[in-house]
Design a protein around this motif. Structure first.
Motif, PDB file in Angstrom:
ATOM      1  N   GLY A   1      45.230  40.908  29.043  1.00 23.72           N
ATOM      2  CA  GLY A   1      44.422  40.335  30.117  1.00 23.72           C
ATOM      3  C   GLY A   1      43.283  39.520  29.551  1.00 23.72           C
TER       4      GLY A   1
ATOM      5  N   ASN B   1      50.317  28.434  36.934  1.00 27.15           N
ATOM      6  CA  ASN B   1      50.438  29.867  37.203  1.00 27.15           C
ATOM      7  C   ASN B   1      49.351  30.665  36.498  1.00 27.15           C
ATOM      8  OD1 ASN B   1      52.593  29.943  38.954  1.00 27.15           O
ATOM      9  ND2 ASN B   1      54.072  29.839  37.296  1.00 27.15           N
TER      10      ASN B   1
ATOM     11  N   GLN C   1      46.136  30.503  38.365  1.00 28.12           N
ATOM     12  CA  GLN C   1      46.157  31.352  39.540  1.00 28.12           C
ATOM     13  C   GLN C   1      45.982  32.826  39.180  1.00 28.12           C
ATOM     14  OE1 GLN C   1      49.034  29.602  41.952  1.00 28.12           O
ATOM     15  NE2 GLN C   1      49.479  31.495  43.048  1.00 28.12           N
ATOM     16  N   GLU C   2      46.686  33.244  38.123  1.00 27.05           N
ATOM     17  CA  GLU C   2      46.637  34.656  37.765  1.00 27.05           C
ATOM     18  C   GLU C   2      45.281  35.064  37.217  1.00 27.05           C
ATOM     19  OE1 GLU C   2      49.955  35.573  35.295  1.00 27.05           O
ATOM     20  OE2 GLU C   2      51.230  35.754  37.067  1.00 27.05           O
TER      21      GLU C   2
ATOM     22  N   ILE D   1      42.361  33.705  38.119  1.00 25.81           N
ATOM     23  CA  ILE D   1      41.291  33.143  38.924  1.00 25.81           C
ATOM     24  C   ILE D   1      40.088  34.084  39.039  1.00 25.81           C
ATOM     25  CG2 ILE D   1      42.377  33.922  41.080  1.00 25.81           C
ATOM     26  CD1 ILE D   1      40.458  30.640  40.670  1.00 25.81           C
ATOM     27  N   THR D   2      40.325  35.389  39.187  1.00 27.64           N
ATOM     28  CA  THR D   2      39.205  36.310  39.361  1.00 27.64           C
ATOM     29  C   THR D   2      38.313  36.324  38.121  1.00 27.64           C
ATOM     30  OG1 THR D   2      40.726  37.646  40.624  1.00 27.64           O
ATOM     31  CG2 THR D   2      38.625  38.630  40.082  1.00 27.64           C
ATOM     32  N   ARG D   3      38.946  36.454  36.963  1.00 27.55           N
ATOM     33  CA  ARG D   3      38.161  36.474  35.729  1.00 27.55           C
ATOM     34  C   ARG D   3      37.482  35.135  35.500  1.00 27.55           C
ATOM     35  NH1 ARG D   3      42.032  39.950  34.637  1.00 27.55           N
ATOM     36  NH2 ARG D   3      43.541  38.280  34.438  1.00 27.55           N
TER      37      ARG D   3
ATOM     38  N   PRO E   1      46.346  38.532  48.090  1.00 26.31           N
ATOM     39  CA  PRO E   1      47.232  38.270  46.958  1.00 26.31           C
ATOM     40  C   PRO E   1      47.936  39.533  46.443  1.00 26.31           C
ATOM     41  CG  PRO E   1      44.926  37.848  46.370  1.00 26.31           C
ATOM     42  CD  PRO E   1      44.982  38.058  47.845  1.00 26.31           C
TER      43      PRO E   1
ATOM     44  N   SER F   1      52.022  39.715  46.262  1.00 21.19           N
ATOM     45  CA  SER F   1      52.756  39.754  45.001  1.00 21.19           C
ATOM     46  C   SER F   1      53.363  41.123  44.711  1.00 21.19           C
ATOM     47  CB  SER F   1      51.870  39.302  43.838  1.00 21.19           C
ATOM     48  OG  SER F   1      50.801  40.203  43.661  1.00 21.19           O
TER      49      SER F   1
END
Lengths: 308, 431
Positions: B15, B85, B88-89, B91-93, B393, B397
């Motif tokens: 991550g 992609n 998008q994955e 985005i929070t961080r 989300p 998902s």
């Protein structure tokens, strides 16, 4: 143990004096050499592990406050998360397949190649080649081979009217993938065993032959037991490979629709946009516990044998 | 060596590593590339200085198109492109760490979610200036839960039923208006040796379009919105009805959908093996230039009379200003420029698979397909954003993708399926 500048007392034995004579520099060196690995170990392994365990009892989306939820995550995983049990099953099938099919096959190839047959270099390279391929390439190969409409396998089988859906059909796609995974694993195991076989003292085999043992007996009674260190290494590698399996299924279809694995579920929940960090951590803890079962069994075995 | 906590450590590092790698490398390359910006210092006054632009336009065509648009902004813009992609994955961080001043994002619930977390700068003042250029539906899609605007729409791409004109002409097929006509047409195609409906759901999201359309045609847009917001029960007979209608057309769909990518399904339409395909306008990317004019579409057929064909699924992409923006004035000036008809015309020229959102955008250069899309969306009463953009989300998902895939594998067990969805929905929406 302390360092002291005092002259040694007459009573002390020479041996003890030698122990005491650590200079501050020695201490600093030892501290540094031991300290760095310990710090790294705690920071990179134990820290995140304990953090995961702690997070697994919470609900957290990575943004708002962490909310403790007790055992809810675990309860939801086992009773309210359909992909979980298939994932556990797939990991176990994976382990069985590697352990029962791929690893023995690797050993078999190693034994054959060890016999100095013709073109052995070529076979060696050909079998080992998949190991160096990156996961992206493997995923791409899978697509080329297994695609229902345009894949090479269906074309070779002549199944163009009623093609087999190698990747899309959840009842067979795990096996399609395991063939690829086995293809990779066999090469790896073969190379390790080949190295192990080269290290076996030929006089052992000669002695067995003189004693009248046939080839099979020589292998199973003499050579294989002599390979014990390699066997243990390969057992460990096989277990690790099965439990951490991730890349191939992720490259093929993101580990969905019959290819669920625990590692994929963890990623889906934590890394993606979903950010169910507490929930994903709980799955990670479950995987950790499963790994621990194997590791504890293995360690117990090793300790018992060392003692004997 | 054995590392007992392998998966855990791996996951966390991955991550962190992904996030770091994804954003550090492009940032670096952009920083290097940024040296030779032609318009340096061209702006001046308020809103001067460099504006950083976090972009998910990673495919070749959109990447080039957006670079051309930004080059003409009159501002010094540094573009940091990240794989679509990955962007998008992470985005929070990304938004928590050091986001760019302006970043690309999606309208609707996906935007509201991050605006509500305090990651976006309120740009209502920009909207007082640009508001007249946009339809009410566009403005609603740009508005957060608190009634303020956080988003500037750039382009959209409608979903519809795509087909090849030449196939319809040669076989004498008529455009179906209603569900029954749609099924009758599919049956006719089947008799003619075509696979009536293309379907590729390997990535998990393409089938969501069919679900959304059946749901909106049967139960209406409002039900779609509240179902996506977790306010309706998935065990409601209305939802079961959606799945049973879907069952009616499944025999006409390509089988083995979960093993087929949307691109492969599109290729079957290109090759005239399949007759129709429910997808977004980006299906055009799969058509060779020589066949592009042969591609056409019709709106998804009517199911319930009271809802007619009043909703269009047309995901809107656009821009937001991050809450941590260093150059807020410059960022607002940039999004205002991006909302202008000039910028949108320029983009539509570079990437013709989309339609500009600005009402005053020049449509004369549009292809027939773009013109039709603009009409379709312009006349729509409701614009939905697509299942995975209209809901949380994590729900989309981790619940909907596996659920729809299992429906396609085993369409019979609708009761069991909706029960599972509802059970998971409850835990996710209450967390």
């Amino acid at each position: 143990m302390t360092i002291t500048a005092r002259p040694p007392a007459p009573r002390t034995t020479p041996r003890r004096r030698r122990v005491i004579r650590f200079t501050p520099r020695d201490i600093a060196v030892i501290g540094l050499l031991l300290g760095i690995p310990v710090v790294l170990d705690v920071a990179l392994i134990w820290g995140p592990t304990l953090a995961s365990v702690a997070l697994s009892f919470t609900s957290w989306n990575g943004v708002t406050d962490i909310k403790p939820v007790g055992l809810d995550n675990y309860h939801n995983i086992v009773s309210n998360y359909p992909p979980f049990w298939p994932a556990v099953r797939h990991n176990l099938v994976w382990l069985l397949f590697l352990g029962v099919v791929a690893t023995p096959l690797g050993l078999f190839f190693a034994v054959l190649l060890d016999k100095q047959i013709r073109f052995s270099r070529f076979y060696q390279t050909a079998i080992y080649l998949p190991v160096v391929l990156s996961l992206a390439v493997i995923g791409f190969i899978a697509q080329l081979l297994y695609s229902r409409d345009y894949g090479a396998v269906n074309a070779a089988l002549g199944r163009t009217d009623n093609p087999i859906d190698w990747i899309g059909d959840p009842s067979i796609n795990l096996w399609s993938v395991l063939v690829l995974v086995g293809w990779r694993h066999v090469g790896y195991v073969m190379l390790l065993y080949l190295a192990g076989l080269k290290a076996v003292d030929p006089s052992l085999k000669e002695a067995a032959a003189i004693d009248g043992a046939n080839e099979a007996q020589t292998f199973f009674r003499v050579v294989f037991p002599a390979l014990r260190p390699v066997n243990i290494l390969i057992l460990v590698i096989t277990v690790i490979e099965a439990l951490r399996a991730f890349d191939v299924v992720y490259a093929i279809n993101r580990g969905r629709n019959g290819l669920e694995l625990l590692s994929v579920l963890i990623t889906d929940n934590i890394v993606g946009e979903a950010s169910r960090i507490g929930f994903g951590s709980a799955i990670a803890v479950i995987l950790l516990l499963i790994s621990l079962i194997f590791i504890v069994t293995y360690l117990l075995q090793v300790f018992r044998e060392d003692r004997a | 060596m054995i590392t007992p906590d392998h998966p855990t450590r791996r996951t966390i590092l991955r991550g962190a590593g992904l996030g770091a790698a994804a954003f550090a490398v492009p940032a670096l390359s952009a920083a290097l590339a940024g040296c030779d910006k032609p318009d340096e210092g061209g702006s001046g006054g308020s809103g001067g200085g460099t504006v950083t632009f976090g972009s998910n336009y990673s495919d070749e065509v959109p990447k080039k198109a957006i670079a051309e648009v930004l080059a003409k902004s009159g501002q010094d813009v540094k573009i940091n492109t990240v794989d679509h992609n990955t962007f998008q994955e992470n985005i929070t961080r990304y938004l928590q760490a050091t986001p760019d001043d302006v970043f690309t994002w999606f309208a609707g619930y996906r935007m509201q979610f991050f605006a509500a977390q305090g990651f976006a700068t309120d740009i209502s003042d920009v909207w007082t200036e640009i508001g007249a250029d946009f339809s009410d539906a566009m403005k609603a899609a740009s508005t957060g839960e608190d009634g303020k605007q956080y988003f500037v729409p750039f382009y959209y791409y409608p979903w519809a039923v795509f087909y090849r004109k030449s196939v319809f002409e040669s076989k004498g097929y008529q455009i179906p208006k209603t569900w029954d006509e749609y099924k009758a047409l599919a049956a006719k195609m089947k008799a003619d040796g075509l696979t009536p409906i293309a379907l590729g759901n390997k990535d998990g999201w393409p089938a969501m379009g069919t679900f959304d359309y059946i749901n909106m045609r049967l139960n209406g847009y409002d039900f779609h919105v509240s179902l996506m917001a977790g306010k309706e029960s998935w065990e409601d007979p209305k939802v079961k009805q959606v799945f049973s209608l879907w069952q009616e057309i499944l025999p006409y769909c390509q089988s083995g959908a979960n093993g087929r990518t949307w691109q492969e399904a599109a290729q079957s339409l290109v090759a005239k093996q399949t007759g129709m395909y429910v997808l977004g306008m980006f299906v055009g990317q799969q058509f060779p230039a020589s066949d592009a004019a042969d591609l056409d579409y019709f709106p998804f057929p009517q199911i319930a009379e009271e809802h007619g064909q009043d909703s269009v699924e047309a995901p809107i992409d656009g821009f937001m200003v991050s809450a941590k923006a260093k150059n807020v004035d410059g960022a607002k000036k940039l999004v205002k420029y991006l909302a202008s008809p000039e910028a949108q015309n320029l983009y539509a020229k570079g990437d013709p698979n989309n339609v500009a959102t600005n009402k005053r955008a020049d449509t004369s250069g549009y292809s027939a397909l773009q013109k039709k899309a603009a009409e379709l969306v312009g006349s729509a009463k409701h614009i939905s954003q697509f299942l995975d953009r209209d809901t949380r989300p994590d729900f989309a998902s981790t619940v909907m993708i596996p659920s729809l895939q299992s429906f396609l594998n085993n369409p019979k067990d609708v009761d069991g399926l909706v029960k599972q969805i509802e059970g998971q929905k409850k835990t996710i929406f209450t967390s």
